[in-house]
Design a protein around this motif. Sequence first.
Motif, PDB file in Angstrom:
ATOM      1  N   UNK A  54      12.896  -5.372   5.493  1.00 58.15           N
ATOM      2  CA  UNK A  54      12.294  -6.497   6.201  1.00 58.15           C
ATOM      3  C   UNK A  54      10.807  -6.238   6.420  1.00 58.15           C
ATOM      4  N   UNK A  55      10.119  -7.247   6.952  1.00 58.58           N
ATOM      5  CA  UNK A  55       8.703  -7.105   7.236  1.00 58.58           C
ATOM      6  C   UNK A  55       8.404  -6.055   8.282  1.00 58.58           C
ATOM      7  N   UNK A  56       9.410  -5.753   9.134  1.00 61.42           N
ATOM      8  CA  UNK A  56       9.226  -4.730  10.175  1.00 61.42           C
ATOM      9  C   UNK A  56       9.607  -3.334   9.694  1.00 61.42           C
ATOM     10  N   UNK A  57       9.943  -3.213   8.407  1.00 62.06           N
ATOM     11  CA  UNK A  57      10.305  -1.911   7.867  1.00 62.06           C
ATOM     12  C   UNK A  57      11.771  -1.558   8.027  1.00 62.06           C
ATOM     13  N   UNK A  58      12.563  -2.476   8.619  1.00 65.34           N
ATOM     14  CA  UNK A  58      13.995  -2.242   8.756  1.00 65.34           C
ATOM     15  C   UNK A  58      14.695  -2.528   7.430  1.00 65.34           C
ATOM     16  N   UNK A  59      15.858  -1.906   7.226  1.00 59.22           N
ATOM     17  CA  UNK A  59      16.643  -2.149   6.026  1.00 59.22           C
ATOM     18  C   UNK A  59      17.909  -2.913   6.388  1.00 59.22           C
ATOM     19  N   UNK A  60      18.109  -4.067   5.726  1.00 59.05           N
ATOM     20  CA  UNK A  60      19.295  -4.879   5.932  1.00 59.05           C
ATOM     21  C   UNK A  60      20.219  -4.721   4.736  1.00 59.05           C
ATOM     22  N   UNK A  61      21.486  -4.493   5.004  1.00 59.84           N
ATOM     23  CA  UNK A  61      22.479  -4.408   3.937  1.00 59.84           C
ATOM     24  C   UNK A  61      22.973  -5.822   3.649  1.00 59.84           C
ATOM     25  N   UNK A  62      22.843  -6.269   2.412  1.00 55.83           N
ATOM     26  CA  UNK A  62      23.144  -7.664   2.088  1.00 55.83           C
ATOM     27  C   UNK A  62      24.335  -7.847   1.166  1.00 55.83           C
ATOM     28  N   UNK A  63      24.853  -6.789   0.565  1.00 53.00           N
ATOM     29  CA  UNK A  63      26.018  -6.919  -0.314  1.00 53.00           C
ATOM     30  C   UNK A  63      26.649  -5.549  -0.524  1.00 53.00           C
ATOM     31  N   UNK A 165      12.598 -17.007  13.374  1.00 53.44           N
ATOM     32  CA  UNK A 165      13.837 -16.245  13.505  1.00 53.44           C
ATOM     33  C   UNK A 165      13.485 -14.777  13.672  1.00 53.44           C
ATOM     34  N   UNK A 166      13.838 -14.218  14.800  1.00 49.31           N
ATOM     35  CA  UNK A 166      13.557 -12.809  15.048  1.00 49.31           C
ATOM     36  C   UNK A 166      14.532 -11.934  14.266  1.00 49.31           C
ATOM     37  N   UNK A 167      14.170 -10.659  14.157  1.00 46.67           N
ATOM     38  CA  UNK A 167      14.918  -9.725  13.314  1.00 46.67           C
ATOM     39  C   UNK A 167      16.390  -9.646  13.707  1.00 46.67           C
ATOM     40  N   UNK A 168      16.701  -9.672  15.013  1.00 42.44           N
ATOM     41  CA  UNK A 168      18.095  -9.526  15.428  1.00 42.44           C
ATOM     42  C   UNK A 168      18.940 -10.732  15.027  1.00 42.44           C
TER      43      UNK A 168
END
Length: 285
Positions: A54-63, A165-168
């Motif tokens: 993400x733009x904040x450097x967080x990693x989202x698992x999408x699949x 939309x915030x990160x959470x």
Amino acid sequence: MNIECWKGDMDQNAGLTQARIDQEAKRILRRLCEQGAVLAVAKEMETSVVVRETGEGEQLRTAVVDREIAQAMALKDWITCPDPEMRVARYFITNTGRSALRRLTAEDENRASGFAEKRASLESDAAWDLQEIEGVVRQPTRYYATESPLIGLARRKDRDGDPFLKRDLVAAGERLREDYELAQVGTEPVESWDAFVMGGETDASVEGPAGSIAARNRVAQALSDLGPGLGDVALRCCCFLEGLEQTEKTMGWSARSGKIVLRIALQRLKRHYKETQGQFAPMIG
């Protein structure tokens, strides 16, 4: 974890069909088209994951991806890894992979067109009951966006200059999407996800991996908790990756109202996950 090693693994997976590879590749390649997305493959894990920064450097698992599917895509040059010897190899979509996605999408659209023609023919026969006709020819809704609508909204700013939309909230939507993807691995297709919005029970007789069945139950619980309206927009935008304009049209909402309803749905979804499963989702693997 080089290609030669994977060729040996693939020999042991002779039962892996091209139809399954194509079906799985469509959802995985779409996710890999998202900005900053990679397929992470660990040597000791049987499943791999697609993650996006993400733009904040967080990693989202999408699949979530079966290892044998990842192997097949690598052998087809749909994905590539600059350094396959790392403990966790990071694969990126190639131009060949993008071409394959376009081809597979076009094939689905052509099949959908054929089903539409068949339906029109059946409806002209008065001897058929309309509900039976729809049961024969209805196909699951498919959407081919290369990026989740949530990501676009997360880039937008509200009147105060904060992300719309915030990160959470994005994480809550991605969590629903992940369960939706996992629920379809190795199980019978769901006839209508919309039924879960109305509080429909999951079929206890469904067979498949325990993790997939548990994911299906989590999707059903989340959509049922959201209910009509909020559940509809969450299902369409988070799971089907349907654009907001199309969702507004389908639901009969006024223009530009969809993003407000979606944000409310994500707020409620975030609360649902916190109340039922705690702050963090169950780990996969």
